[in-house]
Scaffold this active site. Structure first.
Site, PDB file in Angstrom:
ATOM      1  N   CYS A  82       0.876  -1.179   0.000  1.00 17.51           N
ATOM      2  CA  CYS A  82       0.000   0.000   0.000  1.00 17.51           C
ATOM      3  C   CYS A  82       0.913   1.229   0.000  1.00 17.51           C
ATOM      4  O   CYS A  82       2.049   1.146  -0.461  1.00 17.51           O
ATOM      5  CB  CYS A  82      -0.957  -0.017   1.195  1.00 17.51           C
ATOM      6  SG  CYS A  82      -0.150   0.194   2.784  1.00 17.51           S
ATOM      7  N   GLN A  83       0.461   2.342   0.532  1.00 15.52           N
ATOM      8  CA  GLN A  83       1.296   3.537   0.545  1.00 15.52           C
ATOM      9  C   GLN A  83       2.355   3.489   1.642  1.00 15.52           C
ATOM     10  O   GLN A  83       3.509   3.814   1.416  1.00 15.52           O
ATOM     11  CB  GLN A  83       0.437   4.805   0.697  1.00 15.52           C
ATOM     12  CG  GLN A  83       1.211   6.095   0.501  1.00 15.52           C
ATOM     13  CD  GLN A  83       1.817   6.212  -0.889  1.00 15.52           C
ATOM     14  OE1 GLN A  83       1.215   5.837  -1.887  1.00 15.52           O
ATOM     15  NE2 GLN A  83       3.038   6.714  -0.961  1.00 15.52           N
TER      16      GLN A  83
END
Length: 113
Positions: A82-83
């Site tokens: 993810c981020q």
């Protein structure tokens, strides 16, 4: 004395909270770069479609967090990003609850890539 007890309780809680979930491995972005072309692994990016569109790793398939992850192959290792690593950690926990046994979270996510 109360302060020491409070600090001890907070420390134990934090250790419990950030303890790796059983069945979930963690790798660094450096380790990811070494395995990125492995055809025996499935790479999943759980960021939003907009985040994925703005910057992504081509080998990753975008399946935003909250989507149905049960259709992924259970016989392959699932690598999740993810981020920052928080949403991918949640997705990894969901995958283990669905019966997946080979689940890996990318620490630091795209921010570290």
């Amino acid at each position: 004395m109360e302060t020491i007890i409070i600090i001890a309780v907070v420390a134990v809680f934090l250790m419990w909270r950030f303890k790796p979930t059983k069945g979930i491995q963690n790798i660094s972005t450096g380790q990811l770069k070494q395995i990125i072309n492995d055809k025996d692994k499935v790479f999943v990016d759980v960021r939003t479609k907009g985040e994925f569109k703005s910057r992504n790793i081509p080998q990753f398939k975008n399946i935003p967090l909250g989507s149905d992850l049960s259709k992924l192959p259970k016989d392959k290792e699932i690598i999740v990003i993810c981020q920052s690593g928080m949403r991918s950690s949640q997705a990894c926990k969901q995958l283990t609850k669905l019966g997946f046994t080979k689940v890996t979270n990318v620490r630091g996510g795209m921010s570290a890539y």
